[in-house]
Design an enzyme around this catalytic site. Structure first.
Site, PDB file in Angstrom:
ATOM      1  N   ASP A  42       0.830  -1.192   0.000  1.00  0.00           N
ATOM      2  CA  ASP A  42       0.000   0.000   0.000  1.00  0.00           C
ATOM      3  C   ASP A  42       0.876   1.257   0.000  1.00  0.00           C
ATOM      4  O   ASP A  42       1.977   1.244   0.556  1.00  0.00           O
ATOM      5  CB  ASP A  42      -0.903   0.029   1.236  1.00  0.00           C
ATOM      6  CG  ASP A  42      -1.917  -1.101   1.228  1.00  0.00           C
ATOM      7  OD1 ASP A  42      -2.271  -1.567   0.136  1.00  0.00           O
ATOM      8  OD2 ASP A  42      -2.348  -1.519   2.324  1.00  0.00           O
ATOM      9  N   TYR A  70       5.938  -9.137   8.395  1.00  0.00           N
ATOM     10  CA  TYR A  70       5.565  -7.733   8.572  1.00  0.00           C
ATOM     11  C   TYR A  70       5.684  -7.321  10.028  1.00  0.00           C
ATOM     12  O   TYR A  70       5.539  -8.155  10.931  1.00  0.00           O
ATOM     13  CB  TYR A  70       4.103  -7.507   8.155  1.00  0.00           C
ATOM     14  CG  TYR A  70       3.779  -7.799   6.723  1.00  0.00           C
ATOM     15  CD1 TYR A  70       3.811  -6.786   5.761  1.00  0.00           C
ATOM     16  CD2 TYR A  70       3.407  -9.078   6.314  1.00  0.00           C
ATOM     17  CE1 TYR A  70       3.471  -7.051   4.434  1.00  0.00           C
ATOM     18  CE2 TYR A  70       3.072  -9.345   4.994  1.00  0.00           C
ATOM     19  CZ  TYR A  70       3.117  -8.331   4.060  1.00  0.00           C
ATOM     20  OH  TYR A  70       2.794  -8.603   2.758  1.00  0.00           O
ATOM     21  N   ASP A  84      -7.206   0.740   7.174  1.00  0.00           N
ATOM     22  CA  ASP A  84      -6.063   1.451   7.751  1.00  0.00           C
ATOM     23  C   ASP A  84      -6.498   2.866   8.138  1.00  0.00           C
ATOM     24  O   ASP A  84      -7.662   3.240   7.971  1.00  0.00           O
ATOM     25  CB  ASP A  84      -4.865   1.465   6.796  1.00  0.00           C
ATOM     26  CG  ASP A  84      -5.172   2.165   5.469  1.00  0.00           C
ATOM     27  OD1 ASP A  84      -6.143   2.964   5.408  1.00  0.00           O
ATOM     28  OD2 ASP A  84      -4.448   1.921   4.497  1.00  0.00           O
ATOM     29  N   ARG A 179      -4.177  -5.664   6.985  1.00  0.00           N
ATOM     30  CA  ARG A 179      -5.303  -4.798   7.372  1.00  0.00           C
ATOM     31  C   ARG A 179      -6.487  -5.633   7.846  1.00  0.00           C
ATOM     32  O   ARG A 179      -7.121  -5.313   8.854  1.00  0.00           O
ATOM     33  CB  ARG A 179      -5.725  -3.924   6.189  1.00  0.00           C
ATOM     34  CG  ARG A 179      -4.803  -2.750   5.918  1.00  0.00           C
ATOM     35  CD  ARG A 179      -5.299  -1.940   4.754  1.00  0.00           C
ATOM     36  NE  ARG A 179      -5.047  -2.601   3.481  1.00  0.00           N
ATOM     37  CZ  ARG A 179      -5.661  -2.293   2.340  1.00  0.00           C
ATOM     38  NH1 ARG A 179      -6.605  -1.370   2.319  1.00  0.00           N
ATOM     39  NH2 ARG A 179      -5.361  -2.906   1.216  1.00  0.00           N
TER      40      ARG A 179
END
Length: 299
Positions: A42, A70, A84, A179
């Site tokens: 993103d 992550y 988000d 997310r």
């Protein structure tokens, strides 16, 4: 051109740039048109963005099979349409008690292993050949089915009750949306939640500590391009009999029945050098060429 270098780049995508923007920057630096990336990040996220240059672009689909790692910040108290903190707020709780660290650890444990999750509508996932986020911008209602993904590890790194935040590390399979994971963790704890920060620290053999900024890439130029095989260790290795190289390069199966590979997608070597990707045909019991990258036989 024949003397142009083919291979992979490990680029550090900065926040504020789309993955496509990074590709554009790489094309300008290297003066190359055939450039692609694996695993979209993103625009607000940062971290490892594997990039393929030249013939290596044909191997991108195999990079996407690799597990990813992550570090994400999760904020409790509100939810958005994008999952988000850049989206429109869809739910908000102004006064609540932050879950205890023990409760959070217990919730995280429930998401380890094979789980089902629904990707966010504001994502690049394809619906009938078109990206979901593009459909949303055009006012088209998007219905994305849930899917199975694997969370190999999910660890609480920091507990920040005064800010209603936690920091987590996630190691997961391809296709996992962090997310969505943050939203589901919040739901498990009875609170709306969003992903408020994301860094991708690893994609297979691409590690954050080795990633180059665009400035560093500009200084190194083509010297930054690395051999493709270095980044494909998540695929099982198959060593081809050198006598079968010419046939393999020309699209024929190996004709070998020396052993049965554990997986169907293989990185193929001949005389210790990477030749390309093979597919094991279990019915014919031989390896069939899928993508030959290396050299013409006999070079």
């Amino acid at each position: 051109m024949a003397n142009e270098k083919n291979g992979f780049l490990n680029v550090l995508k900065p926040p504020g740039m789309s993955s496509h923007d990074v590709i554009g920057a790489v094309r300008k630096v290297l003066h190359r048109k055939r450039v692609g990336h694996a695993g979209t990040l993103d625009p607000a996220a940062a971290g490892v963005l594997p990039i393929a240059v030249g013939q290596a672009a044909r191997l991108i689909e195999y990079l996407e099979l690799a597990d990813k790692t992550y570090r994400a910040e999760l904020t409790f108290g509100f939810a958005t349409d994008s999952g988000d903190d850049t989206g429109e707020v869809t739910e908000e709780v102004r006064e609540f008690t932050m879950p205890s660290e023990q409760a959070i650890r217990a919730a995280l444990a429930k998401f380890q292993g094979v789980i089902r999750q629904t990707p966010p509508a504001h994502s690049a996932i394809k619906i009938h050949g078109r990206r979901a986020c593009d459909l949303l911008r055009q006012g088209v209602e998007v219905d994305i089915p849930s899917r199975e993904v694997t969370i190999h590890a999910l660890d609480l790194i920091a507990y920040q009750p005064e800010e209603n935040k936690i920091l987590i590390d996630v190691k997961c399979s391809k296709g996992t949306y962090i997310r969505s994971l943050c939203l589901d963790i919040g739901a498990e704890l009875g609170l709306p939640a969003v992903m408020s920060f994301l860094v991708r620290s690893r994609v297979g053999d691409f590690a954050l500590e080795d990633a180059l900024t665009l400035e560093e890439l500009s200084a190194k130029g083509e010297q930054a391009i690395l051999e493709p095989a270095h980044f494909l260790s998540h695929l099982e290795r198959y060593d081809l009999d050198p006598r079968r190289e010419k046939a393999f390069v020309n699209g024929l199966g190996t004709g070998e029945r020396r052993r049965v590979p554990k997986s169907d997608t293989l990185r193929v070597y001949v005389d210790g050098e990477f030749l390309g990707i093979g597919r094991y045909d279990r019915k014919a019991q031989e390896v069939i060429p899928a993508k030959v990258i290396h050299r013409e036989a006999g070079q």
